[in-house]
Design a protein around this motif. Structure first.
Motif, PDB file in Angstrom:
ATOM      1  N   TRP A  95     -12.439   4.405  11.725  1.00  0.00           N
ATOM      2  CA  TRP A  95     -11.891   4.205  10.387  1.00  0.00           C
ATOM      3  C   TRP A  95     -13.012   4.178   9.344  1.00  0.00           C
ATOM      4  N   TRP A 132      -8.424  -1.642   4.391  1.00  0.00           N
ATOM      5  CA  TRP A 132      -7.057  -2.143   4.244  1.00  0.00           C
ATOM      6  C   TRP A 132      -6.707  -2.315   2.768  1.00  0.00           C
ATOM      7  N   PRO A 133      -5.526  -1.818   2.294  1.00  0.00           N
ATOM      8  CA  PRO A 133      -4.534  -1.044   3.059  1.00  0.00           C
ATOM      9  C   PRO A 133      -4.655   0.471   2.840  1.00  0.00           C
ATOM     10  N   THR A 135      -6.551   3.062   3.830  1.00  0.00           N
ATOM     11  CA  THR A 135      -6.599   4.015   4.945  1.00  0.00           C
ATOM     12  C   THR A 135      -5.218   4.242   5.532  1.00  0.00           C
ATOM     13  N   PHE A 136      -4.465   3.187   5.722  1.00  0.00           N
ATOM     14  CA  PHE A 136      -3.151   3.279   6.339  1.00  0.00           C
ATOM     15  C   PHE A 136      -2.139   3.923   5.388  1.00  0.00           C
ATOM     16  N   ARG A 137      -2.242   3.597   4.104  1.00  0.00           N
ATOM     17  CA  ARG A 137      -1.355   4.224   3.121  1.00  0.00           C
ATOM     18  C   ARG A 137      -1.628   5.719   3.025  1.00  0.00           C
ATOM     19  N   LEU A 172      -3.801   5.321  14.479  1.00  0.00           N
ATOM     20  CA  LEU A 172      -3.030   5.747  13.319  1.00  0.00           C
ATOM     21  C   LEU A 172      -1.871   6.660  13.722  1.00  0.00           C
ATOM     22  N   TRP A 175       0.864   4.461  15.497  1.00  0.00           N
ATOM     23  CA  TRP A 175       1.494   3.694  14.421  1.00  0.00           C
ATOM     24  C   TRP A 175       2.385   4.597  13.573  1.00  0.00           C
ATOM     25  N   ARG A 179       6.606   3.994  12.285  1.00  0.00           N
ATOM     26  CA  ARG A 179       6.706   3.427  10.927  1.00  0.00           C
ATOM     27  C   ARG A 179       8.146   3.135  10.518  1.00  0.00           C
ATOM     28  N   GLY A 188       3.354   1.808   4.649  1.00  0.00           N
ATOM     29  CA  GLY A 188       3.807   2.930   5.455  1.00  0.00           C
ATOM     30  C   GLY A 188       5.266   2.905   5.841  1.00  0.00           C
ATOM     31  N   ARG A 232      -1.464  -8.398   9.367  1.00  0.00           N
ATOM     32  CA  ARG A 232      -1.953  -7.015   9.343  1.00  0.00           C
ATOM     33  C   ARG A 232      -1.951  -6.431  10.753  1.00  0.00           C
ATOM     34  N   VAL A 236       0.326  -3.041  12.138  1.00  0.00           N
ATOM     35  CA  VAL A 236      -0.240  -1.727  12.506  1.00  0.00           C
ATOM     36  C   VAL A 236      -0.699  -1.626  13.957  1.00  0.00           C
TER      37      VAL A 236
END
Length: 322
Positions: A95, A132-133, A135-137, A172, A175, A179, A188, A232, A236
């Motif tokens: 990441w 956070w957040p 990368t995930f978004r 990722l 996950w 979602r 997500g 968190r 994820v």
């Protein structure tokens, strides 16, 4: 501990960059169009002489055009409507910003050479505006943008598709396949595009286990330990977000010293306990990078597994080995 293709990948591989432009190739007519209604007389099907690459910018909050993109690889041959299966790739690298989507260039081209379209995602990482957040978004938005990509490239099939991730990208990817189970206020949630099968390559699929066994990279991307930011991890962590209806193949080298194979074993056991479909493929003597290195002896097997999974058939994949 670090993720991604490290010593196993040559400097030449790390230096590769994707090619392509902003303008899409001419789209084949969709069923119902006047040309498609009478294909024997008026339909003109585009034919590509070689694999082509298109750069796609996807929308996300405070987007960075240098990082919020994906390269779409189209295979050679006829580009008929709804005829080309799509595979989404999400690269690893803890990441963090040291490694990017270019490390998946050889895999993307090899899959395209087997007749698949490939959507190779780049996203912001720790050290380049991620964490956070964000990368995930970013990854969630890149996946959701597949709907718009399908409109531009109607030769793609997007109703029953595969996502493949390596290392951090495997977390990722898995996950991303669950979602739809998130609450509305979680990062997500409410996906517009949901992969129906996932291949994890050396993934940290039990993030709490990994974080409590020396993986400070997970602690860094999530901004704390499981005790400090438990919500968190709950949101994820693949092993905490299992969907028994989403088949997963977890490939891991037995000699992986960066992400323990125990992550894949634990995840697959948990999925099977819930009645889901999951397989662990342990590759003897494979290490963290070799499972995605095109010159490694393990690579042809990995390529075959992805090809089989793209055809919606994981039953033919060998079970745990070694």
């Amino acid at each position: 501990m670090a993720y991604g293709v490290v010593g196993a990948v040559s400097l030449a591989l790390l230096g590769l960059t994707a090619c392509g432009g902003e303008d899409p190739a001419p789209a084949a007519p969709r069923a119902g169009d006047s040309a498609a209604a009478n294909p024997t007389t008026s339909e003109k099907v585009e034919v590509l002489d070689e694999v082509t690459v298109q750069r796609i910018q996807y929308p996300t909050e405070d987007a960075d055009p240098e990082q919020n993109w994906a390269d779409l690889y189209l295979p050679a041959g006829e580009q008929r409507v709804d005829s080309i299966p799509l595979v989404v790739l999400i690269h690893g690298g803890a990441w963090q910003s040291q490694l990017g989507a270019q490390i998946f260039e050889p895999l993307a081209r090899d899959l395209a050479g087997r007749g698949m379209a490939v959507y190779n995602v780049e996203y912001r990482r720790v050290g380049s505006g991620g964490g956070w957040p964000t990368t995930f978004r970013d990854v969630a938005n890149a996946l959701d943008h597949v709907v718009a990509v399908d409109r531009r490239f109607p030769q793609l099939t997007t109703d029953d598709e595969l996502v493949v991730g390596h290392s951090a990208g495997a977390q990722l990817a898995v996950w991303g396949g669950t979602r739809h189970k998130l609450e509305d206020d979680e990062v997500g949630s409410r996906p517009a595009f949901r992969p129906t099968r996932v291949v994890s390559l050396a993934g940290p699929l039990d993030m709490v286990y990994a974080a409590t066994h020396g993986d400070d990279r997970i602690v860094k991307v999530l901004g704390g330990t499981p005790k400090q930011v438990p919500d968190r991890y709950t949101s994820v962590d693949p092993i905490q977000n299992i969907d028994p209806d989403t088949p997963v193949i977890a490939i891991h080298g037995t000699a992986d010293r960066m992400v323990s194979p125990e992550n894949s074993r634990r995840y697959v056991a948990a999925v099977q306990k819930k009645g889901g479909e999951a397989k662990a493929v342990l590759i003897p003597n494979g290490d963290h990078g070799s499972v995605v290195t095109s010159t490694a002896p393990e690579y042809p097997k990995v390529l075959d597994i992805i090809t089989d999974a793209s055809a919606a058939d994981i039953d033919d994949v060998d079970d745990v080995q070694g």
